[in-house]
Design a protein around this motif. Structure first.
Motif, PDB file in Angstrom:
ATOM      1  N   TYR A  69       0.549  -1.243   0.044  1.00 43.49           N
ATOM      2  CA  TYR A  69      -0.085  -0.271  -0.173  1.00 43.49           C
ATOM      3  C   TYR A  69       0.924   1.180  -0.015  1.00 43.49           C
ATOM      4  O   TYR A  69       0.325   2.350  -0.677  1.00 43.49           O
ATOM      5  N   ASN A  70       2.259   0.950   0.879  1.00 48.03           N
ATOM      6  CA  ASN A  70       2.892   2.122   1.132  1.00 48.03           C
ATOM      7  C   ASN A  70       4.319   2.320   0.334  1.00 48.03           C
ATOM      8  O   ASN A  70       5.066   2.026   1.459  1.00 48.03           O
ATOM      9  N   GLU A  72       6.276   3.785  -0.433  1.00 42.65           N
ATOM     10  CA  GLU A  72       8.104   4.474  -0.838  1.00 42.65           C
ATOM     11  C   GLU A  72       8.391   4.813   1.002  1.00 42.65           C
ATOM     12  O   GLU A  72       9.283   5.405   1.092  1.00 42.65           O
ATOM     13  N   ARG A  73       7.611   3.683   1.625  1.00 42.97           N
ATOM     14  CA  ARG A  73       7.944   4.638   3.078  1.00 42.97           C
ATOM     15  C   ARG A  73       9.606   3.620   3.286  1.00 42.97           C
ATOM     16  O   ARG A  73      10.156   3.390   3.700  1.00 42.97           O
ATOM     17  N   MET A 258       1.933   9.665   8.632  1.00 40.58           N
ATOM     18  CA  MET A 258       1.685   8.181   9.821  1.00 40.58           C
ATOM     19  C   MET A 258       1.341   8.195  10.549  1.00 40.58           C
ATOM     20  O   MET A 258       0.113   7.362  10.729  1.00 40.58           O
ATOM     21  N   GLN A 261      -2.641   8.583  10.316  1.00 41.57           N
ATOM     22  CA  GLN A 261      -2.495   7.242  10.926  1.00 41.57           C
ATOM     23  C   GLN A 261      -3.740   6.301  10.740  1.00 41.57           C
ATOM     24  O   GLN A 261      -4.705   5.691  11.561  1.00 41.57           O
TER      25      GLN A 261
END
Length: 341
Positions: A69-70, A72-73, A258, A261
């Motif tokens: 989902y993420n 890039e993190r 983050m 979230q």
């Protein structure tokens, strides 16, 4: 009155609001009051921001750091740890050959393939002594074999061993092994195979170990001052004090998304209670297993000590017996000499 984090995250509910939601649901109320007082307080502190954000909860880390989902993190975290820019191109399934109980005390475990073909296994382990160097080596060997099979399967007759890229075993310890505690000023440890002659051959297997508990202590000693992106990431992973959270987002505002979230997740009170309960069950199971392991190790140590004592006693007994036989032989020799005199 708002607490520190509610000033930054207005979606955080107050203690009273969460208690009201729990009291309105028989299922939630039954679940909540079956917890110990300590666990109830921990849950409320987490959801209300009183204790900051505990990213080390399994359900939190899997949601915020999901590479599907993420990506890039996780890209950035791996880039900082490896000292080079990396991009995840595929999330690989965990090795099914691992024994089931090896996943206990694991907070996060992901295997990813990077843009250059390298494979990285990123794990957060709660207790370091359960992840010794031998286990790290086995995991690394698994990664190398998996890459070999993948590359050979794709290239077939064109396969060459130089097509195989490095594999990285990256382990973050919430509680470090004793060996790492001997270096209280160092929280990052890099390992790879080297020659005693200086010859450079890439043997592909590389390791990074991060002592989060040592990092926490270092950060606390410098008043949570964040100096670079890697420190921000490690603080995000292991520090839940409100002042630490604020220190991170004031230095690097993009981390606020983050944390936001996580607090959006907390608004689903009953859903978070389910995940929190599962976390507690797993923690209890792991704690029991850990106690069993420790007792078994203590028993094994006692057995080893008793065996050593038995062997030592047998050795002494044999020496005594030999001495006795020598004494008898000497007496017999003396009697023989007296008779002949």
């Amino acid at each position: 009155m708002k607490n520190k984090l509610q000033m930054y995250f207005p979606m955080i509910r107050t203690r009273g609001e969460i208690i009201e939601i729990i009291e309105d649901s028989e299922r939630a109320k039954d679940m909540f009051y079956h917890w110990t007082e300590e666990r109830r307080q921990e849950f409320l502190d987490f959801c209300t921001g009183v204790r900051g954000v505990k990213t080390m909860y399994d359900f939190v880390s899997k949601e915020v750091l999901n590479p599907e989902y993420n990506p890039e993190r996780v890209d950035e975290l791996l880039s900082l740890l490896l000292g080079q820019e990396v991009h995840i191109v595929e999330v690989l399934p965990n090795d099914s050959t691992r024994i089931a109980d090896e996943t206990s005390l694991v907070i996060m475990d992901m295997v990813v393939q990077l843009k250059d073909g390298s494979i990285a296994n990123l794990e957060i382990q709660k207790i370091g002594y359960k992840f010794p160097g031998e286990r790290s080596a086995c995991y690394s060997a698994d990664l190398l074999l998996r890459q070999y099979k993948r590359v050979r399967g794709k290239r077939k007759e064109k396969f060459a061993y130089r097509d195989i890229k490095p594999v990285y075993t990256i382990v973050l310890f919430e509680q470090s092994p004793s060996e790492f505690c001997r270096y209280p000023d160092t929280y990052l440890h890099y390992f790879e195979q080297e020659s005693n002659t200086g010859i450079e051959i890439d043997l592909l297997q590389k390791y990074i170990f991060i002592s989060l508990d040592i990092f926490r202590e270092i950060q606390q000693n410098k008043n949570n001052r964040i100096e670079n992106r890697l420190e921000a990431w490690l603080s995000f992973l292991c520090m839940d004090e409100p002042d630490a959270v604020i220190s991170i987002i004031e230095r690097y505002p993009d981390f606020k998304a983050m944390y936001g979230q996580i607090y959006d997740i907390c608004r689903n009170v009953e859903g978070v209670m389910d995940m929190f309960s599962e976390e507690l069950r797993e923690l209890d199971r792991n704690t029991v297993q850990l106690m069993i392991d420790e007792m078994q190790e203590e028993l094994n140590q006692k057995e080893r000590e008793m065996e050593e004592q038995r062997q030592e006693f047998a050795k002494e007994l044999e020496q005594t017996r030999n001495g006795y036989q020598d004494a008898l032989a000497r007496i017999a020799e003396l009697e023989k000499q007296l008779k002949g005199a």
